[in-house]
Design an enzyme around this catalytic site. Structure first.
Site, mmCIF file in Angstrom:
data_model
loop_
_atom_site.group_PDB
_atom_site.id
_atom_site.type_symbol
_atom_site.label_atom_id
_atom_site.label_comp_id
_atom_site.label_asym_id
_atom_site.label_seq_id
_atom_site.Cartn_x
_atom_site.Cartn_y
_atom_site.Cartn_z
ATOM 1 N N HIS A 63 20.681 -17.711 1.449
ATOM 2 C CA HIS A 63 21.224 -18.749 2.334
ATOM 3 C C HIS A 63 20.225 -18.942 3.475
ATOM 4 C CE1 HIS A 63 25.259 -17.243 0.672
ATOM 5 N NE2 HIS A 63 24.970 -18.378 0.071
ATOM 6 N N GLU A 66 20.509 -17.657 7.368
ATOM 7 C CA GLU A 66 20.771 -16.242 7.674
ATOM 8 C C GLU A 66 19.451 -15.596 8.092
ATOM 9 O OE1 GLU A 66 22.927 -14.772 4.268
ATOM 10 O OE2 GLU A 66 24.513 -16.274 4.530
ATOM 11 N N HIS A 163 21.891 -10.326 3.786
ATOM 12 C CA HIS A 163 22.573 -11.520 4.283
ATOM 13 C C HIS A 163 23.085 -11.286 5.699
ATOM 14 C CE1 HIS A 163 23.229 -13.853 0.420
ATOM 15 N NE2 HIS A 163 22.820 -12.688 -0.045
ATOM 16 N N GLU A 227 25.626 -7.373 4.081
ATOM 17 C CA GLU A 227 25.877 -8.245 5.233
ATOM 18 C C GLU A 227 25.567 -7.466 6.506
ATOM 19 O OE1 GLU A 227 26.723 -11.360 4.917
ATOM 20 O OE2 GLU A 227 27.433 -11.504 2.841
#
Length: 348
Positions: A63, A66, A163, A227
C-alpha cells in the site's frame, strides 16, 4: 538509468514508477541486482558453509501510503549499498506499489494486497490479469519471489511484509499469521516478530489473496503481514517507534539468531478470526466512528455494521474488530472480528 544516486533506492524507484531496466551493481561484499522497479536483490559473495541458510524477503509499500516501512527498508538498503551491514543471507527487498507511493494513496486502481495467489487461480474465470497495472504488478512480484527462492533451494524461506494500519490500534503493533493449513506455529518466528515490538498475533483461519499468504502457501515460507503502527505521510513518522523493527531486520539479514528458549506464551496475545464481514453493496455502513481503534472489543449483541437493513452483530462478549473499512470495493472484506485463542497444543 543504471545507478543509484546517493544510495537512495527509493528515489530510483519513484523516478521509474512503472518500469526499470534491470541492472547489476559492483560491490565488494555482495552480488547486487536491480530486478525490476522497486525490487533489489542482495546475496553475500562468501556464504559460510556451516551457517544456517535462509532466503529472506522483506516487502513494503504494497500500500503506497504506508510510509514508515518504506523509510525503514530504504535506510537498510542504503546501509547495505554503503557496505555498513555485514550481510549473511540472500535478501530480496520489495517496494510493492511505486505508483501508489508517488500519489500517497493505498493503491491506484485496485488493492494490490487482494490480488495474489487465489485471486488469480485457474478456477477464477472472471479474473482478468491485464485489467490494471496493480494486477500486472502482482503477477510480476509473484514471479520475482519464485525466482528468488528457486536460486536458494536449500535455504529456509521467510517473508516479512511490512505495513502500517489505516486507524489507531489498541495494540499499536500487531502481526497477521497467514492460514497455515493445520501446520504448527513456530516459536522462533513469534520471537523474531516480538523483537520488532509485536506481541499481538492475528491467526488467520482460511486462505487469502494477500502477499504474505502467497509466500506461505505457495513457497512454504515463514510469512507474516506485520502492522507497525498507523499510516502517516513521509517525514511524519516517529523513527524511535520503529527502531526495534529496523534493528530486527538488520539482525536477521546479518545472521543473528533469536533465542527460542525465551519463548513464553504469556508474552503474547493470540487472536483467531471469528468472522469475516464482506461488503456486498453500497448500503453497507459501519456503526462506529473512524476513530474507534483496531482490537476494540464489543459485547454480545452489539451491532458492528448494517447492510440492506440487516444488522451484523457480535456473537460473544469480547469480540473485537480489526481492519474495519466501509470504503472497500463491493465484494471485498470490510472488517474482521477476532476472539482470544490458546495455541499451546500446536507449537514447535
Amino acid at each position: 538509468m543504471n545507478k543509484i544516486s546517493n544510495n537512495d533506492f527509493l528515489a530510483l524507484t519513484r523516478a521509474n514508477e512503472y518500469f526499470l531496466t534491470p541492472f547489476s551493481i559492483d560491490h565488494p561484499q555482495c552480488d547486487i541486482d536491480i530486478l525490476a522497479t522497486g525490487v533489489i536483490y542482495f546475496c553475500p559473495k562468501n556464504i559460510i558453509d556451516n551457517q544456517r541458510k535462509k532466503a529472506i524477503v522483506i516487502s513494503c509499500a504494497i500500500h503506497g501510503n504506508e510510509t514508515a516501512p518504506i523509510e525503514i527498508c530504504n535506510d537498510i538498503i542504503s546501509d547495505l549499498l554503503s557496505n555498513n551491514i555485514n550481510l549473511q543471507h540472500p535478501t530480496l527487498f520489495i517496494f510493492g506499489n511505486p505508483p501508489a507511493i508517488n500519489i500517497g494513496e493505498r493503491f491506484v486502481e485496485e488493492n494490490l494486497n487482494r490480488l495474489f495467489s487465489g485471486m488469480r487461480s485457474s478456477d477464477n474465470n472472471d479474473y482478468d490479469p491485464t485489467l490494471n497495472k496493480e494486477r500486472v504488478r502482482a503477477a510480476e512480484l509473484e514471479k520475482l519471489v519464485t525466482e528468488f527462492y528457486q536460486k536458494h533451494p536449500d535455504a529456509e524461506r521467510t517473508h516479512y511484509d511490512l505495513h502500517t494500519a489505516i486507524r489507531d490500534s489498541a495494540h499499536e503493533k500487531f502481526a497477521v499469521y497467514p492460514f497455515i493449513h493445520g501446520k504448527p506455529w513456530h516459536k522462533e518466528q513469534f520471537e523474531i516478530v516480538r523483537s520488532m515490538g509485536v506481541t499481538t498475533f492475528l491467526l488467520m483461519q482460511k486462505p487469502a489473496t494477500t502477499f504474505s499468504y502467497y509466500s506461505s502457501n505457495i513457497h512454504g515460507a515463514h510469512s507474516f503481514t506485520i502492522e507497525l503502527g498507523k499510516v502517516r505521510p513521509f517525514g511524519e513518522n516517529d523513527q524511535t517507534k520503529f527502531a526495534a523493527s529496523k534493528q530486527t531486520i538488520i539482525n536477521l539479514i546479518s545472521g543473528q539468531e533469536v533465542d527460542i528458549h525465551q519463548f513464553d506464551a504469556s508474552n503474547y496475545q493470540f487472536m483467531s478470526v471469528h468472522k469475516e464481514v464482506v461488503k456486498h453493496n453500497d448500503s453497507f455502513k459501519l456503526t462506529f466512528s473512524d476513530d474507534v481503534a483496531n482490537f476494540t472489543a464489543f459485547n454480545q449483541g452489539d451491532v458492528f455494521a448494517i447492510e440492506d437493513d440487516v444488522e451484523i452483530k457480535a456473537d460473544t462478549n469480547g469480540e473485537a474488530i480489526v481492519f474495519p473499512n466501509a470504503n472497500v470495493a463491493n465484494g471485498q472484506r470490510a472488517m474482521l472480528t477476532v476472539i482470544p485463542v490458546n495455541i499451546d497444543n500446536n507449537l514447535v
